[in-house]
Design a protein around this motif. Structure first.
Motif, PDB file in Angstrom:
ATOM      1  N   GLN A 144     -51.287 -38.773   0.580  1.00 13.73           N
ATOM      2  CA  GLN A 144     -51.549 -40.203   0.765  1.00 13.73           C
ATOM      3  C   GLN A 144     -53.017 -40.422   0.442  1.00 13.73           C
ATOM      4  OE1 GLN A 144     -51.780 -43.269   0.584  1.00 13.73           O
ATOM      5  NE2 GLN A 144     -50.362 -43.982   2.155  1.00 13.73           N
ATOM      6  N   ASN A 145     -53.280 -40.697  -0.811  1.00 14.71           N
ATOM      7  CA  ASN A 145     -54.674 -40.828  -1.262  1.00 14.71           C
ATOM      8  C   ASN A 145     -54.958 -42.204  -1.843  1.00 14.71           C
ATOM      9  OD1 ASN A 145     -53.228 -40.530  -3.641  1.00 14.71           O
ATOM     10  ND2 ASN A 145     -54.059 -38.506  -4.129  1.00 14.71           N
TER      11      ASN A 145
ATOM     12  N   ARG B 228     -52.990 -26.626  -4.608  1.00 16.59           N
ATOM     13  CA  ARG B 228     -54.090 -26.193  -5.476  1.00 16.59           C
ATOM     14  C   ARG B 228     -55.355 -27.013  -5.263  1.00 16.59           C
ATOM     15  NH1 ARG B 228     -52.667 -22.675  -9.429  1.00 16.59           N
ATOM     16  NH2 ARG B 228     -50.426 -22.197  -9.571  1.00 16.59           N
ATOM     17  N   TYR B 229     -55.225 -28.124  -4.558  1.00 18.34           N
ATOM     18  CA  TYR B 229     -56.399 -28.955  -4.256  1.00 18.34           C
ATOM     19  C   TYR B 229     -56.144 -29.724  -2.965  1.00 18.34           C
ATOM     20  CZ  TYR B 229     -53.352 -32.137  -6.876  1.00 18.34           C
ATOM     21  OH  TYR B 229     -52.268 -32.836  -7.351  1.00 18.34           O
ATOM     22  N   LEU B 230     -57.236 -30.212  -2.375  1.00 17.46           N
ATOM     23  CA  LEU B 230     -57.193 -30.997  -1.149  1.00 17.46           C
ATOM     24  C   LEU B 230     -57.824 -32.355  -1.408  1.00 17.46           C
ATOM     25  CD1 LEU B 230     -58.512 -28.315   1.402  1.00 17.46           C
ATOM     26  CD2 LEU B 230     -56.138 -28.716   0.703  1.00 17.46           C
ATOM     27  N   TRP B 231     -57.343 -33.374  -0.705  1.00 18.29           N
ATOM     28  CA  TRP B 231     -57.937 -34.708  -0.795  1.00 18.29           C
ATOM     29  C   TRP B 231     -58.619 -35.055   0.526  1.00 18.29           C
ATOM     30  CZ3 TRP B 231     -59.042 -37.491  -4.899  1.00 18.29           C
ATOM     31  CH2 TRP B 231     -58.321 -37.301  -6.077  1.00 18.29           C
TER      32      TRP B 231
ATOM     33  N   MET C  62     -59.730 -35.389   6.401  1.00 19.84           N
ATOM     34  CA  MET C  62     -58.594 -34.970   5.587  1.00 19.84           C
ATOM     35  C   MET C  62     -57.609 -36.117   5.400  1.00 19.84           C
ATOM     36  SD  MET C  62     -59.009 -31.876   4.552  1.00 19.84           S
ATOM     37  CE  MET C  62     -57.425 -31.969   3.715  1.00 19.84           C
ATOM     38  N   ALA C  63     -57.131 -36.258   4.169  1.00 22.42           N
ATOM     39  CA  ALA C  63     -56.029 -37.167   3.903  1.00 22.42           C
ATOM     40  C   ALA C  63     -54.729 -36.519   4.367  1.00 22.42           C
ATOM     41  CB  ALA C  63     -55.959 -37.501   2.415  1.00 22.42           C
ATOM     42  N   VAL C  64     -53.697 -37.336   4.492  1.00 24.01           N
ATOM     43  CA  VAL C  64     -52.391 -36.831   4.915  1.00 24.01           C
ATOM     44  C   VAL C  64     -51.620 -36.314   3.709  1.00 24.01           C
ATOM     45  CG1 VAL C  64     -50.119 -37.510   5.790  1.00 24.01           C
ATOM     46  CG2 VAL C  64     -52.197 -38.260   6.966  1.00 24.01           C
ATOM     47  N   TYR C  65     -51.030 -35.143   3.866  1.00 23.14           N
ATOM     48  CA  TYR C  65     -50.059 -34.599   2.915  1.00 23.14           C
ATOM     49  C   TYR C  65     -48.758 -34.440   3.679  1.00 23.14           C
ATOM     50  CZ  TYR C  65     -47.881 -31.538  -0.562  1.00 23.14           C
ATOM     51  OH  TYR C  65     -47.022 -30.998  -1.486  1.00 23.14           O
TER      52      TYR C  65
ATOM     53  N   THR D 295     -61.087 -28.858  -5.431  1.00 22.49           N
ATOM     54  CA  THR D 295     -60.249 -27.862  -6.104  1.00 22.49           C
ATOM     55  C   THR D 295     -60.454 -26.515  -5.430  1.00 22.49           C
ATOM     56  OG1 THR D 295     -60.410 -29.055  -8.199  1.00 22.49           O
ATOM     57  CG2 THR D 295     -59.727 -26.743  -8.297  1.00 22.49           C
ATOM     58  N   LEU D 296     -59.379 -25.922  -4.966  1.00 18.26           N
ATOM     59  CA  LEU D 296     -59.472 -24.679  -4.209  1.00 18.26           C
ATOM     60  C   LEU D 296     -59.740 -23.486  -5.126  1.00 18.26           C
ATOM     61  CD1 LEU D 296     -56.467 -25.296  -1.794  1.00 18.26           C
ATOM     62  CD2 LEU D 296     -58.908 -25.539  -1.280  1.00 18.26           C
ATOM     63  N   PRO D 297     -60.494 -22.506  -4.635  1.00 21.71           N
ATOM     64  CA  PRO D 297     -60.760 -21.308  -5.448  1.00 21.71           C
ATOM     65  C   PRO D 297     -59.480 -20.598  -5.855  1.00 21.71           C
ATOM     66  CG  PRO D 297     -62.179 -21.371  -3.509  1.00 21.71           C
ATOM     67  CD  PRO D 297     -61.170 -22.455  -3.332  1.00 21.71           C
ATOM     68  N   GLU D 298     -58.489 -20.634  -4.990  1.00 19.10           N
ATOM     69  CA  GLU D 298     -57.172 -20.090  -5.298  1.00 19.10           C
ATOM     70  C   GLU D 298     -56.139 -20.899  -4.517  1.00 19.10           C
ATOM     71  OE1 GLU D 298     -56.762 -16.412  -2.198  1.00 19.10           O
ATOM     72  OE2 GLU D 298     -57.966 -16.048  -4.008  1.00 19.10           O
ATOM     73  N   PRO D 299     -54.918 -20.966  -4.981  1.00 24.70           N
ATOM     74  CA  PRO D 299     -53.915 -21.799  -4.325  1.00 24.70           C
ATOM     75  C   PRO D 299     -53.740 -21.435  -2.847  1.00 24.70           C
ATOM     76  CG  PRO D 299     -53.137 -21.072  -6.469  1.00 24.70           C
ATOM     77  CD  PRO D 299     -54.397 -20.310  -6.208  1.00 24.70           C
ATOM     78  N   LEU D 300     -53.533 -22.476  -2.049  1.00 26.62           N
ATOM     79  CA  LEU D 300     -53.301 -22.296  -0.625  1.00 26.62           C
ATOM     80  C   LEU D 300     -51.793 -22.198  -0.400  1.00 26.62           C
ATOM     81  CD1 LEU D 300     -54.306 -22.168   2.296  1.00 26.62           C
ATOM     82  CD2 LEU D 300     -54.344 -24.679   2.326  1.00 26.62           C
ATOM     83  N   ALA D 301     -51.332 -21.021  -0.053  1.00 25.53           N
ATOM     84  CA  ALA D 301     -49.901 -20.772   0.089  1.00 25.53           C
ATOM     85  C   ALA D 301     -49.347 -21.437   1.340  1.00 25.53           C
ATOM     86  CB  ALA D 301     -49.638 -19.266   0.145  1.00 25.53           C
ATOM     87  N   SER D 302     -48.043 -21.671   1.336  1.00 22.11           N
ATOM     88  CA  SER D 302     -47.364 -22.177   2.519  1.00 22.11           C
ATOM     89  C   SER D 302     -47.600 -21.234   3.694  1.00 22.11           C
ATOM     90  CB  SER D 302     -45.867 -22.298   2.239  1.00 22.11           C
ATOM     91  OG  SER D 302     -45.171 -22.674   3.405  1.00 22.11           O
ATOM     92  N   GLY D 303     -48.020 -21.783   4.821  1.00 23.11           N
ATOM     93  CA  GLY D 303     -48.319 -20.975   5.997  1.00 23.11           C
ATOM     94  C   GLY D 303     -49.758 -20.507   6.057  1.00 23.11           C
ATOM     95  N   GLY D 304     -50.543 -20.765   5.027  1.00 23.49           N
ATOM     96  CA  GLY D 304     -51.936 -20.317   4.997  1.00 23.49           C
ATOM     97  C   GLY D 304     -52.891 -21.385   5.499  1.00 23.49           C
ATOM     98  N   SER D 305     -54.168 -21.037   5.582  1.00 20.08           N
ATOM     99  CA  SER D 305     -55.204 -21.972   6.009  1.00 20.08           C
ATOM    100  C   SER D 305     -56.449 -21.756   5.158  1.00 20.08           C
ATOM    101  CB  SER D 305     -55.533 -21.792   7.495  1.00 20.08           C
ATOM    102  OG  SER D 305     -56.090 -20.507   7.736  1.00 20.08           O
TER     103      SER D 305
END
Length: 739
Positions: free
Chosen positions: A225-226, A87-90, A215-218, A162-172
């Protein structure tokens, strides 16, 4: 009742003895390491469901040489390969460590001397937390690719989108960031990147890194890892592909991560021709930009600009260097099926040393590290000369080592310059390829790299006065106060002596492991397997520990626990030696028995003042019989014959330092001959504090020394010799030459 009480007494005695002499140093580490799972297996290799994220970058950046400023714009495409919805990126904003009143300055400690009358200006501004420098990223836009603003929050050196909509597994998800920041003067502000100003000719040399939001590592281990960037803990980064356009003054030469895509647009015809020639030169470097040409550019500054275009695939970071002062040379290297270019960029202030030694050191590093890990996969490996720095990035590093102003240098200057190049170029393997988390575990890149640096220097530069990262070199640290130490398995921000604890102690440990515990052949195979398994992936400490055992069939839990999880040191005392002799049939034993049991320290003869010239306690071998249900018989005569006349030495060793270690013994016999004997560390498995062992020798012994070649990092050499000081003239010789 008496028998019961006796049994209770015996059991209590055994229990008490065991508690005094047992601290679990040989117990398995299962409860200390993460539970194996489908992502990371118990063997130390990636599991069948292992995954990792990817981040691709398209960056346009311009260097303002008049105002020392970087302005940039990037499009990041982030690929969610995890099984989770995001739902969000660091994002990492590492330049923010240089903001006024930054988190690192707030959390730092400082003080003035008790009696202070004057303090240097640079030292004062650092201690007082006010550099007067307007540092940090200035964010101008954070948008999606359609131009819509994204919701974001900056938390010191981290930014949450914060993403406009959740980023699903396999998405970009792709998004854009625009920014600028002021480049720091490293001589005044410090830092891993920045500029150096040359007042004699009025020019700048830029070494630029952490210049873009990253980009931080997820991952499967931590999630995000933030952790904040405070200065010591370096970087945790995601692999991806980079397309980067770098705009600089037209007379600048740029060295960068990646491969130059437009040489005809930015190089003269002569430079482009030399560049192509270098790709076929395997015996020596080709000078692409000469010192004479660089000096000519120093005298006038171009008003035009040029844009250098670079592509880099499957890298975790990107950095570049730029200056009109650069001399540039390159040489092709054969590494397996690959032919990367080893290149060096340096100002005239680095010559003649850099032209003679830099690219040669790059070549040596690529060859030796490839032999120990995997073939170097990238198209270039670059060494850039900049004052008082050693810092690494994919395919490029910034290195110190400058001759005196008159161009002269000695072996000390050359050694420092060569080993820092080996070390920083070596970082291409750890962590740029075997991509560990530097923010959390500094030793996984610095320690492993320092170990390979040590091997490379010993192999290619045996004539230089290099003695870093070895067991002998770590002794001064190991014998210091435990109040100022932390174990290797400590976050770099909590380390008290980062140099030993992240660099030289892990290296010394691996040297001991390779040379004294496993042997080079077995160690090298296991180490290479670790590199193969985790190349272009994200290993953790347990993955290294488990792989080294899995690929070698050597139980190393005692080693990891002692060297990596404690501040124990090696201090083995040769506490006592007793001399016995197996008698032959015709000897009168009673007349030769020493009343004190042949204790060499107390029953020395007066001959030559050497206790080994005392009389041994003799004993005879009586007949033994096979008991129980066996029908065979013991050949007592054969056994007596085999041991008749042999010298038996009963030796007691005390583990004063607490660190479990193999025993390396040098026996010197009365005829002057010597023998090296190696006893595995498992001798301590039943008593971690003191062990006794019998040694059978044909010859009579004159003296015995533990760790004779200083290969085990023993901190007290004076208790390593028997007979002890004052009872053996050889002791003083040992102190002088270590043999």
């Amino acid at each position: 009742m008496k028998k019961i009480l006796s049994l209770v007494f015996i059991l209590c005695s055994i229990t008490a003895f065991g508690q005094r002499n047992w601290n679990g140093k040989f117990e398995q580490m299962d409860n200390m390491l993460p539970t194996p799972n489908q992502y990371r297996t118990g063997s130390g290799e990636p599991g069948p469901a292992y995954w990792q994220q990817k981040a691709d970058y398209k960056i346009k950046v311009e260097l303002d040489d008049e105002n020392q400023r970087i302005t940039g714009s990037e499009v990041i495409t982030y690929y969610n390969n995890s099984p989770s919805e995001l739902r969000y990126l660091w994002i990492q904003l590492d330049q923010n460590v240089r903001e006024q009143n930054s988190f690192s300055s707030q959390a730092g400690t400082s003080r003035l001397p008790a009696t202070v009358s004057q303090v240097g200006t640079v030292q004062a501004q650092r201690a007082l937390g006010d550099t007067g420098f307007d540092g940090g990223f200035k964010l101008m836009a954070v948008k999606d690719t359609k131009g819509n603003d994204l919701q974001y929050l900056v938390n010191r050196t981290m930014m949450k989108i914060t993403l406009p909509e959740p980023l699903a597994s396999g998405g970009s998800f792709s998004f854009n960031i625009d920014w600028w920041y002021n480049v720091n003067d490293r001589a005044v502000i410090g830092g891993r990147s920045g500029y150096e100003y040359f007042k004699e000719d009025g020019n700048y040399l830029y070494t630029i890194a952490q210049f873009y939001p990253r980009m931080a590592v997820y991952d499967d281990f931590n999630g995000w890892q933030n952790k904040q960037f405070m200065g010591s803990g370096e970087f945790a980064l995601t692999f991806g592909d980079f397309e980067v356009e770098i705009t600089v003054p037209a007379d600048h030469i740029v060295g960068s991560t990646g491969m130059l895509q437009n040489p005809k647009d930015v190089l003269t015809k002569q430079e482009a021709r030399r560049f192509e020639q270098a790709k076929k030169s395997f015996d020596k470097p080709v000078i692409i930009v000469t010192q004479e040409e660089a000096e000519a550019k120093e005298k006038k500054k171009a008003s035009r600009k040029s844009t250098w275009v670079y592509h880099a695939e499957n890298v975790r970071d990107f950095a570049f260097a730029s200056s009109r002062k650069f001399i540039w040379d390159a040489q092709a290297v054969k590494v397996g099926e690959n032919t990367p270019l080893a290149m060096s960029y340096y100002p005239k202030e680095g010559n003649p040393l850099w032209e003679r030694e830099s690219t040669k050191a790059v070549v040596n590093t690529l060859i030796n590290y490839s032999e120990m890990t995997i073939d170097y996969p990238y198209p270039v490996a670059i060494s850039v000369h900049a004052a008082s720095i050693g810092m690494e990035y994919p395919m490029i590093c910034f290195n110190f080592g400058r001759p005196r102003p008159d161009g002269t240098y000695d072996d000390f200057i050359k050694t420092r310059m060569v080993y820092v190049i080996v070390h920083e170029v070596g970082h291409n393997f750890f962590p740029m390829i075997i991509n560990s988390d530097e923010r959390q575990w500094a030793w996984m890149d610095e320690g492993l790299d320092s170990f390979l640096e040590y091997l490379t220097m010993k192999k290619y530069y045996p004539e230089l006065p290099y003695n870093s990262n070895s067991p002998e070199a770590i002794v001064p640290y190991m014998k210091g106060s435990k109040d100022f130490m932390r174990p290797i398995m400590t976050n770099p921000e909590q380390s008290l002596q980062l140099g030993p604890e992240a660099y030289s102690k892990p290296s010394a440990a691996l040297v001991v492991l390779r040379e004294q515990v496993m042997g080079p052949e077995l160690f090298d195979q296991a180490f290479k397997e670790y590199a193969r398994r985790w190349a272009f992936k994200h290993p953790k400490p347990a993955d290294f520990f488990r792989t080294m055992e899995d690929a070698s069939a050597v139980d190393l839990d005692w080693f990891w626990k002692g060297w990596f999880y404690t501040t124990d040191n090696v201090d083995v005392e040769v506490a006592d030696v007793k001399w016995f002799k197996v008698a032959g049939e015709q000897k009168n034993l009673e007349s030769r028995v020493n009343a004190q049991g042949g204790n060499l320290g107390e029953n020395a003869g007066e001959n030559d003042g050497n206790p080994f010239y005392g009389q041994p306690q003799e004993f005879k071998l009586t007949d033994s019989r096979v008991g129980s249900e066996y029908r065979s018989e013991v050949d007592n005569e054969a056994i007596r014959e085999r041991f008749a006349g042999k010298n038996v030495y009963q030796m007691t060793f005390k583990n004063n330092g607490g660190l479990i270690t193999p025993l390396v013994l040098e026996w010197t016999y009365k005829d002057g001959s010597k023998e090296i004997e190696r006893i595995p560390a498992e001798i301590w498995r039943r008593n971690e504090q003191q062990v006794t062992k019998l040694f059978v020798k044909e010859k009579e012994v004159d003296s015995v020394v533990f760790d004779p070649f200083k290969q085990l990092a023993d901190v007290d050499m004076e208790n390593n010799v028997f007979p002890p000081k004052g009872k053996n003239s050889r002791f003083d010789t040992f102190k002088k030459d270590g043999n």
